[in-house]
Enzyme design. Structure first.
Site, PDB file in Angstrom:
ATOM      1  N   CYS A 119       0.849  -1.196   0.000  1.00 13.89           N
ATOM      2  CA  CYS A 119       0.000   0.000   0.000  1.00 13.89           C
ATOM      3  C   CYS A 119       0.889   1.252   0.000  1.00 13.89           C
ATOM      4  CB  CYS A 119      -0.882  -0.008   1.249  1.00 13.89           C
ATOM      5  SG  CYS A 119      -1.858   1.492   1.384  1.00 13.89           S
ATOM      6  N   GLU A 133       4.092  -5.112   8.892  1.00  9.72           N
ATOM      7  CA  GLU A 133       4.297  -3.752   8.360  1.00  9.72           C
ATOM      8  C   GLU A 133       5.512  -3.098   9.028  1.00  9.72           C
ATOM      9  OE1 GLU A 133       0.921  -0.989   8.693  1.00  9.72           O
ATOM     10  OE2 GLU A 133       2.373   0.619   9.008  1.00  9.72           O
ATOM     11  N   CYS A 153      -3.020   6.047   8.781  1.00 12.82           N
ATOM     12  CA  CYS A 153      -3.999   6.005   7.683  1.00 12.82           C
ATOM     13  C   CYS A 153      -5.404   6.062   8.283  1.00 12.82           C
ATOM     14  CB  CYS A 153      -3.806   4.704   6.908  1.00 12.82           C
ATOM     15  SG  CYS A 153      -5.178   4.330   5.831  1.00 12.82           S
ATOM     16  N   SER A 211      -7.359  -8.284  12.634  1.00 11.43           N
ATOM     17  CA  SER A 211      -7.488  -7.488  13.857  1.00 11.43           C
ATOM     18  C   SER A 211      -8.434  -6.308  13.648  1.00 11.43           C
ATOM     19  CB  SER A 211      -6.129  -7.048  14.369  1.00 11.43           C
ATOM     20  OG  SER A 211      -5.534  -6.220  13.443  1.00 11.43           O
ATOM     21  N   ASN A 212      -8.471  -5.726  12.450  1.00 11.08           N
ATOM     22  CA  ASN A 212      -9.384  -4.583  12.289  1.00 11.08           C
ATOM     23  C   ASN A 212     -10.839  -5.036  12.315  1.00 11.08           C
ATOM     24  OD1 ASN A 212     -10.781  -4.087   9.487  1.00 11.08           O
ATOM     25  ND2 ASN A 212      -8.805  -5.008   9.013  1.00 11.08           N
TER      26      ASN A 212
HETATM   27 FE1  F3S Z   1      -3.281   1.006   3.169  1.00  8.73          FE
HETATM   28 FE2  F3S Z   1      -4.637   2.193   5.046  1.00  8.73          FE
HETATM   29 FE3  F3S Z   1      -5.590   0.061   3.896  1.00  8.73          FE
HETATM   30  S1  F3S Z   1      -2.487   1.789   5.036  1.00  8.73           S
HETATM   31  S2  F3S Z   1      -3.813  -1.132   3.315  1.00  8.73           S
HETATM   32  S3  F3S Z   1      -5.239   2.047   2.925  1.00  8.73           S
HETATM   33  S4  F3S Z   1      -5.782   0.577   6.069  1.00  8.73           S
END
Ligand code: F3S
Length: 276
Positions: free
Chosen positions: A93, A123, A188, A217-218
């Site tokens: 991403c 990450e 983000c 987890s989300n």
């Molecule tokens: Fe990227 Fe945010 Fe989704 S970092 S993978 S747009 S939660």
């Protein structure tokens, strides 16, 4: 019974992009599962022949293309992949790429690096690997910095899914104790938009159905928020729905984790309609 979808739910920008990349790169493998949703992984395998391998050594000469997943991978692994005779398709991403680039650049400029995040998360393993020196501190609270002697020049980034208020505790501590602190806000908003929407809807709903991978987890966070406000269930597929849940309910709210595809949400809504 009325069914209402949360104002924001499901795929975030990065996941949507990764899935599109996978659909367009048929016959590829991903290093680790592309996203945290078993049904979507299965669909990509069945319809696009995109499977996954768990480590680089499993990539043999029959594999021609490798997709790097949304969370990114450590720099040395990316390098190792590039040295293999495969086409590397990077689906990291862009919001995860950003802290990788910042850590690389700021460490080159001699800054100590403080990363707010979980050092075991893929990450963060990826982000920290971009530092060109080893003065990198991965912490979740300011207390973890108290016994460290950092240099006067510090740059700080955050894991994309962390809360801003928690990041501020760390940046405030640094600013209070050091002369030069470069703060980069790499959080983000996508996860929080889904969370705010689930909070709002679950306060009005009699029952909430959260759709998503049980290892995501989300998705679990959405479920935890929902169940504070009303009867809630976390399901991966329509087979888990139970008609008893919907008896005497007026409003059923629906939400889905950031790795849950829209086709699955629609399938579940149709099944609920059939049941009620
Ligand atoms: Fe990227 Fe945010 Fe989704 S970092 S993978 S747009 S939660």
């Amino acid at each position: 019974m009325k069914i209402e979808k949360a104002k924001s739910y499901g795929f975030c920008f990065g996941v949507r992009r990764a899935v599109e990349i996978a659909e367009n790169s048929q016959n590829a493998v991903t290093l680790g599962p592309l996203i945290h949703n078993p049904l979507e992984i299965q669909r990509l395998a069945e319809n696009y022949n995109v499977k996954y391998v768990n480590n680089i050594d499993e990539i043999d000469e029959n594999i021609k293309r490798v997709i790097v997943r949304t969370h990114g991978i450590p720099k040395d692994k990316l390098q190792k992949l590039k040295e293999k005779n495969v086409e590397v398709i990077d689906a990291t991403c862009p919001f995860v790429k950003k802290p990788q680039e910042i850590v690389e650049e700021m460490s080159k400029q001699g800054y100590d690096i403080v990363i707010f995040g979980d050092k075991n998360h893929p990450e963060i393993k990826g982000v920290m690997s971009y530092a060109v020196h080893d003065r990198v501190y991965v912490v979740l609270t300011p207390d973890e910095l108290k016994d460290k002697r950092l240099r006067e020049k510090i740059a700080t980034v955050a894991q994309t899914t962390r809360k801003l208020s928690d990041y501020l505790k760390i940046t405030n501590y640094l600013i209070e104790n050091y002369k030069e602190v470069r703060v980069f806000n790499t959080i983000c908003n996508a996860t929080f938009e889904n969370q705010d929407a689930v909070r709002e809807l679950s306060k009005r709903a009699d029952i909430m159905i959260i759709v998503g991978g049980k290892n995501s987890s989300n998705t679990k966070q959405l479920y935890n928020i929902a169940k504070e406000n009303c009867e809630s269930y976390l399901i991966e597929s329509e087979d888990e729905l139970n008609p008893e849940w919907f008896k005497n309910k007026k409003l059923c709210g629906i939400s889905a984790g950031a790795s849950t595809p829209e086709w699955l949400v629609e399938k579940i809504i149709s099944k609920i309609k059939e049941m009620t």
